[in-house]
Design an enzyme around this catalytic site. Structure first.
Site, mmCIF file in Angstrom:
data_model
loop_
_atom_site.group_PDB
_atom_site.id
_atom_site.type_symbol
_atom_site.label_atom_id
_atom_site.label_comp_id
_atom_site.label_asym_id
_atom_site.label_seq_id
_atom_site.Cartn_x
_atom_site.Cartn_y
_atom_site.Cartn_z
ATOM 1 N N ASP A 46 -20.085 5.703 35.118
ATOM 2 C CA ASP A 46 -21.518 4.762 33.796
ATOM 3 C C ASP A 46 -22.117 4.300 35.036
ATOM 4 O O ASP A 46 -21.922 3.394 36.224
ATOM 5 C CB ASP A 46 -20.774 4.049 32.879
ATOM 6 C CG ASP A 46 -22.174 3.252 32.283
ATOM 7 O OD1 ASP A 46 -22.727 2.735 32.519
ATOM 8 O OD2 ASP A 46 -20.915 3.041 30.385
ATOM 9 N N HIS A 87 -21.559 7.238 30.875
ATOM 10 C CA HIS A 87 -22.516 5.863 29.795
ATOM 11 C C HIS A 87 -22.406 6.614 28.601
ATOM 12 O O HIS A 87 -21.726 6.166 27.472
ATOM 13 C CB HIS A 87 -23.487 5.005 30.326
ATOM 14 C CG HIS A 87 -24.190 4.614 29.211
ATOM 15 N ND1 HIS A 87 -23.291 3.339 29.499
ATOM 16 C CD2 HIS A 87 -24.793 4.174 27.626
ATOM 17 C CE1 HIS A 87 -23.931 2.428 28.175
ATOM 18 N NE2 HIS A 87 -24.840 2.780 27.562
ATOM 19 N N SER A 135 -22.776 0.298 23.670
ATOM 20 C CA SER A 135 -23.936 -0.219 24.825
ATOM 21 C C SER A 135 -23.873 -1.149 24.295
ATOM 22 O O SER A 135 -23.218 -2.262 24.598
ATOM 23 C CB SER A 135 -25.165 1.036 24.591
ATOM 24 O OG SER A 135 -25.485 0.756 25.935
#
Length: 472
Positions: free
Chosen positions: A371, A406, A279
């Site tokens: 995602d 994600h 991330s």
């Protein structure tokens, strides 16, 4: 009619078998005759291994059942946040009265089909528990304890009210025996260093998580259990970390200091250090590999992130005001927030992106095609195109997983499609949609972990095998 309870304790494995001893009549056989079963032996459940690392598969076998008996397997654990997590599956015993979870199909429950680890990766928050939570290990020195119970018949609720035929406790560790955990306070650098068993020196990984902040240790601990020295680095949202304005200043000196501290550790093979980032950590890892002239990572693994540079102004705060980006934020039917469109469409100005022409080491990018938090799949395509233009795409490995969200975690971690998330800059908790579908997301976690270990081994290891056996 007599009743008794049987308790079995096996060293290294905890197995509790309970059965009311009453005569049972088997189902009609193909011949049409009924066979009488005298349960002189209670049903048993065996786990191999009952104690192991979280990325190790477990074989579960239930024996001494009636042939063709319908049973329910129920798994549960109590998290460190005091929430109950559970999964369950419906099976039918074979002609010998056995169920082998690694070979047999589940006919219903939180998963279906032949899924050896389904009782772990399909776990969800149990009813009446707080919803929107994530299952994350905080104290990695102690294992997750998962109780797997056997119930008669196919049931889907009120497991605590049903008789338990047999049960076993699985202990799932992030730290293999002999792994060392060291708290790091080296100048400004804050983190936790994990060292594999043995004298070293070991190839090493600087491990960085995302914008949720804090010090997240479990992936680094698992990397150390697989042969890599690993430094879990805190860089945002931690009481001992410098303010963001210092951490994300243009020279990124905080991250340079962390890399140098790891590289210079006496148990680290100098010059054989990789970066792993998820991330926001994805962007940080790319910036370190391209902008810091005094460090030379051997390879970089970037998961679920983007080359879009949020940090170009020296600030990691996506939200300064509650109304920021409201024109780009979308909402799912359950009200959870979708952030992936905030940077989209990508601007044409190159100043908003990491300078990929400066990549000089092997780069692996892992993303989920569903995602919903950040444009990771879109970024993966852009990165591939840009690196091809500048002629360094031979350094790039891209792995994209359909129906994957994600939060790509170590293998067999439960899938979290929507969870609560604290926006640090606003000190506000919101519900965020991460994306993904449970089964394919779980498959992606298992496959990506194997690929990450192989990638690190290929580029870091000379004499140190990356995969070691745990002797729990």
């Amino acid at each position: 009619m007599k009743y008794f309870w049987m308790l079995q304790f096996i060293r290294g494995r905890y197995s509790y078998n309970f059965c009311k001893m009453i005569p049972r009549v088997g189902k009609l056989l193909t011949s049409g005759t009924a066979k009488q079963y005298h349960p002189s032996v209670a049903p048993k459940i065996k786990a191999e291994p009952a104690r192991g690392l979280v990325d190790e598969p477990v074989k579960l076998e239930i024996t001494h059942l009636v042939p063709n008996q319908q049973i329910t397997l129920h798994s549960q654990l109590l998290s460190e946040d005091n929430d109950w997590w559970m999964a369950y599956a419906h099976y039918v015993s074979d002609s010998e009265g056995s169920v082998r979870v690694s070979h047999d199909k589940s006919w219903g429950g939180t998963y279906t089909g032949q899924e050896p680890m389904g009782l772990i990766w399909s776990m969800k928050l149990a009813p009446d528990n707080r919803q929107g939570m994530r299952l994350r290990k905080k104290d990695i020195t102690i294992p997750f304890s998962i109780t797997v119970s056997v119930h008669n018949g196919w049931i889907s609720s009120n497991f605590d009210k049903e008789a338990v035929l047999a049960s076993v406790v699985l202990e799932r560790f992030y730290m293999a025996p002999g792994t060392t955990r060291l708290e790091v306070r080296d100048g400004r650098v804050v983190g936790t260093l994990f060292l594999p068993p043995g004298p070293g020196p070991f190839p090493a990984v600087l491990d960085m998580w995302g914008g949720g902040g804090g010090l997240v240790e479990y992936r680094a601990a698992l990397l150390a259990s697989r042969g890599f020295a690993a430094l879990a680095l805190a860089y945002i949202g931690h009481k001992d970390v410098p303010p963001s304005s210092e951490v994300f200043e243009p020279k990124l000196s905080y991250f340079e200091e962390a890399f140098i501290a790891l590289n210079n550790h006496p148990k680290v093979a100098k010059g054989r250090v990789a970066l792993v980032g998820l991330s926001l950590g994805f962007t940080v890892a790319l910036l370190m590999a391209t902008e810091l002239k005094n460090i030379h990572p051997k390879c970089v693994v970037c998961i679920s992130g983007s080359h879009f540079n949020l940090l170009k102004d020296g600030n990691a705060d996506l939200f300064v005001d509650e109304n920021d980006h409201m024109d780009k934020i979308k909402f799912a039917e359950d009200g959870s927030m979708i952030w992936k469109y905030i940077p989209l469409p990508f601007p044409n100005d190159s100043k908003f992106f990491v300078k990929l022409d400066k990549i000089r080491c092997p780069l692996m990018i892992i993303c989920g095609e569903d995602d919903q938090n950040w444009p990771a799949p879109e970024s993966a395509v852009e990165i591939q195109n840009l690196m091809k233009i500048v002629g360094n795409d031979h350094l790039l490995t891209t792995i994209s997983y359909p129906q994957t969200g994600h939060l790509i975690e170590p293998p067999y971690s439960p899938h979290f499609r929507v969870t609560r998330f604290k926006i640090l800059s606003l000190n506000k908790i919101v519900n965020v949609l991460w994306g993904g579908t449970t089964k394919p997301h779980s498959d992606a976690q298992e496959d990506s972990w194997k690929r990450i270990l192989a990638f690190l081994e290929k580029h870091l290891v000379i004499e140190h095998p990356a995969v070691i056996q745990s002797n729990l």
